[in-house]
Design a protein around this motif. Sequence first.
Motif, mmCIF file in Angstrom:
data_model
loop_
_atom_site.group_PDB
_atom_site.id
_atom_site.type_symbol
_atom_site.label_atom_id
_atom_site.label_comp_id
_atom_site.label_asym_id
_atom_site.label_seq_id
_atom_site.Cartn_x
_atom_site.Cartn_y
_atom_site.Cartn_z
ATOM 1 N N ARG A 147 0.845 -1.201 0.000
ATOM 2 C CA ARG A 147 0.000 0.000 0.000
ATOM 3 C C ARG A 147 0.877 1.246 0.000
ATOM 4 O O ARG A 147 0.606 2.209 -0.694
ATOM 5 N N ASP A 148 1.953 1.192 0.764
ATOM 6 C CA ASP A 148 2.874 2.328 0.860
ATOM 7 C C ASP A 148 3.560 2.617 -0.480
ATOM 8 O O ASP A 148 3.992 3.732 -0.738
ATOM 9 N N SER A 149 3.681 1.586 -1.314
ATOM 10 C CA SER A 149 4.303 1.768 -2.633
ATOM 11 C C SER A 149 3.260 1.985 -3.720
ATOM 12 O O SER A 149 3.552 1.836 -4.905
ATOM 13 N N ASP A 150 2.025 2.284 -3.300
ATOM 14 C CA ASP A 150 0.924 2.495 -4.253
ATOM 15 C C ASP A 150 0.688 1.279 -5.136
ATOM 16 O O ASP A 150 0.320 1.421 -6.311
ATOM 17 N N LEU A 151 0.928 0.112 -4.594
ATOM 18 C CA LEU A 151 0.625 -1.111 -5.343
ATOM 19 C C LEU A 151 -0.750 -1.614 -4.905
ATOM 20 O O LEU A 151 -1.111 -1.500 -3.725
ATOM 21 N N PRO A 152 -1.532 -2.122 -5.836
ATOM 22 C CA PRO A 152 -2.949 -2.417 -5.552
ATOM 23 C C PRO A 152 -3.156 -3.689 -4.738
ATOM 24 O O PRO A 152 -2.684 -4.759 -5.113
ATOM 25 N N ILE A 153 -3.871 -3.570 -3.626
ATOM 26 C CA ILE A 153 -4.215 -4.732 -2.788
ATOM 27 C C ILE A 153 -5.712 -4.699 -2.494
ATOM 28 O O ILE A 153 -6.364 -3.680 -2.695
ATOM 29 N N ALA A 154 -6.231 -5.819 -1.985
ATOM 30 C CA ALA A 154 -7.654 -5.877 -1.612
ATOM 31 C C ALA A 154 -7.845 -5.227 -0.245
ATOM 32 O O ALA A 154 -6.968 -5.327 0.612
ATOM 33 N N PRO A 155 -9.001 -4.574 -0.021
ATOM 34 C CA PRO A 155 -9.284 -4.028 1.312
ATOM 35 C C PRO A 155 -9.341 -5.158 2.346
ATOM 36 O O PRO A 155 -9.855 -6.237 2.045
ATOM 37 N N TYR A 156 -8.797 -4.895 3.532
ATOM 38 C CA TYR A 156 -8.849 -5.912 4.589
ATOM 39 C C TYR A 156 -8.868 -5.245 5.953
ATOM 40 O O TYR A 156 -8.519 -4.073 6.088
ATOM 41 N N VAL A 157 -9.299 -6.022 6.952
ATOM 42 C CA VAL A 157 -9.179 -5.594 8.346
ATOM 43 C C VAL A 157 -8.452 -6.692 9.110
ATOM 44 O O VAL A 157 -8.326 -7.814 8.620
ATOM 45 N N GLN A 285 5.723 -5.811 -14.889
ATOM 46 C CA GLN A 285 6.203 -4.578 -14.238
ATOM 47 C C GLN A 285 5.715 -4.486 -12.799
ATOM 48 O O GLN A 285 6.469 -4.168 -11.886
ATOM 49 N N THR A 286 4.425 -4.789 -12.617
ATOM 50 C CA THR A 286 3.830 -4.712 -11.275
ATOM 51 C C THR A 286 4.474 -5.742 -10.350
ATOM 52 O O THR A 286 4.751 -5.461 -9.181
ATOM 53 N N ALA A 287 4.734 -6.933 -10.883
ATOM 54 C CA ALA A 287 5.335 -7.990 -10.062
ATOM 55 C C ALA A 287 6.768 -7.632 -9.669
ATOM 56 O O ALA A 287 7.195 -7.888 -8.535
ATOM 57 N N LEU A 288 7.504 -7.025 -10.588
ATOM 58 C CA LEU A 288 8.883 -6.629 -10.272
ATOM 59 C C LEU A 288 8.902 -5.521 -9.214
ATOM 60 O O LEU A 288 9.726 -5.526 -8.300
ATOM 61 N N LYS A 289 7.945 -4.600 -9.308
ATOM 62 C CA LYS A 289 7.826 -3.542 -8.286
ATOM 63 C C LYS A 289 7.501 -4.167 -6.939
ATOM 64 O O LYS A 289 8.004 -3.735 -5.903
ATOM 65 N N THR A 290 6.638 -5.166 -6.965
ATOM 66 C CA THR A 290 6.240 -5.853 -5.730
ATOM 67 C C THR A 290 7.454 -6.508 -5.086
ATOM 68 O O THR A 290 7.689 -6.387 -3.880
ATOM 69 N N PHE A 291 8.226 -7.202 -5.891
ATOM 70 C CA PHE A 291 9.437 -7.900 -5.432
ATOM 71 C C PHE A 291 10.382 -6.909 -4.747
ATOM 72 O O PHE A 291 10.910 -7.169 -3.666
ATOM 73 N N LYS A 292 10.550 -5.758 -5.373
ATOM 74 C CA LYS A 292 11.474 -4.763 -4.817
ATOM 75 C C LYS A 292 10.885 -4.097 -3.574
ATOM 76 O O LYS A 292 11.585 -3.889 -2.584
ATOM 77 N N ALA A 293 9.592 -3.773 -3.642
ATOM 78 C CA ALA A 293 8.954 -3.118 -2.486
ATOM 79 C C ALA A 293 9.019 -4.009 -1.251
ATOM 80 O O ALA A 293 9.051 -3.522 -0.124
ATOM 81 N N LEU A 294 9.031 -5.314 -1.462
ATOM 82 C CA LEU A 294 9.019 -6.246 -0.331
ATOM 83 C C LEU A 294 10.428 -6.752 0.009
ATOM 84 O O LEU A 294 10.580 -7.746 0.723
ATOM 85 N N CYS A 295 11.444 -6.039 -0.492
ATOM 86 C CA CYS A 295 12.848 -6.302 -0.108
ATOM 87 C C CYS A 295 13.272 -7.734 -0.417
ATOM 88 O O CYS A 295 13.991 -8.365 0.370
ATOM 89 N N CYS A 296 12.805 -8.271 -1.543
ATOM 90 C CA CYS A 296 13.130 -9.663 -1.882
ATOM 91 C C CYS A 296 14.397 -9.743 -2.721
ATOM 92 O O CYS A 296 14.780 -8.789 -3.392
ATOM 93 N N GLU A 297 15.027 -10.903 -2.672
ATOM 94 C CA GLU A 297 16.153 -11.207 -3.552
ATOM 95 C C GLU A 297 16.141 -12.683 -3.891
ATOM 96 O O GLU A 297 15.539 -13.483 -3.162
#
Length: 365
Positions: A147-157, A285-297
Amino acid sequence: MENRIKVGILFGGKSAEHEVSIQSAKNVYDAIDKNKYQVTMIGISKRGQWFLDHYFEKGCVPAPVENADGGENLALVLGTGENQLLEVAGKNLIGALDVVFPVLHGPFGEDGTVQGLLKQANIPFVGADVLGSAVGMDKDVMKRLLRDSDLPIAPYVLLHKYADAEMPNPTYQEIAAYLCVPFFVKPANLGSSVGISKVQDEGEFDQAVAEAFQYDHKLIVEKNIVGREMEISILGNENPMASLPGEIISQHSFYSYEAKYLDEHGAILKIPASLPDHLVAKIQQTALKTFKALCCEGMARVDFFLTEKDEIIINEINTIPGFTKISMYPKLWDASGISYTELIDRLIQLALARFNRDRQLKTSR
Ligand SMILES: Nc1ncnc2c1ncn2[C@@H]1O[C@H](COP(=O)(O)OP(=O)(O)O)[C@@H](O)[C@H]1O
Ligand SMILES: [Mg+2]
């Protein structure tokens, strides 16, 4: 003289995904290039005991993993310059491993804990580092970073087991009003659909919450996303690349544990998914952004939904995706031109490259 690279493969483990890990490890063991790599299979029992496992050589691996031969407890000796694996009772030094491939799913394997142990022992390992592993395991923290990286997620509580009057959990009525029914209840830290329910009414909600709280103290309650279910594989460190996306067509009401592992016809996998090129590019593109936003390697599989309006909604990342025969991660690479054996080779080389890169960092002024 043995000049092959010594790889330790960790499998089994303390999580509810123990059995899945055995299947994954079997496939990694079968596919790894044994001319290049000398393999040491290290079983981890459900209690967490490490031991040398010889079942893979014999071709029959019992589940759950148990130290049936009475092999000795293994320990890692720290701070000797070279990492050392030791059989404790006989003080038998097995020697240094060049790299470890943790083929472990879920808590205690995919969540940074094993990664932390390996890091302390100075052993290069395949896949995400401590932070990426921990973030990827906790669906709540993961979604907050997305969410902080403006990547789309489903609403949740969230529901907390130890909620109190100051911070009470939302009621069924409040959740149903916000998310509409049906919605999903999931343990924040788990995988393989263990403990997950699709809820239609208050009775099912109470049951789902009780079930999920058996696995975690924190639950995600998430809006039901109507759309196609897709997965995509990522490979690399600083400059990761994305495979073609694949599609899962579940034959159950969702992609449950049964659909994944028990029912042979539980899901149809379409590899690659049938999609127009522009959408494939957007998904990659979205998946690569996700990978980076989540500090993956190293590696990860990014799972998402594609709605009728072609919106991409990220569901989750898996930092140690399944490596079973029917698993998407290796199959998607195969469809994208990287065979199973080459994939394992690349993953190990990425682990060594990261280790050497990080070793250059200063540890004192
Ligand atoms: N918000 C959602 N909307 C629709 N289906 C969902 C949603 N969340 C989960 N699911 C279904 O449940 C499955 C498992 O959920 P997921 O969040 O991926 O957990 P796990 O880490 O156990 O795989 C998904 O593959 C999907 O079929
Ligand atoms: Mg999933």
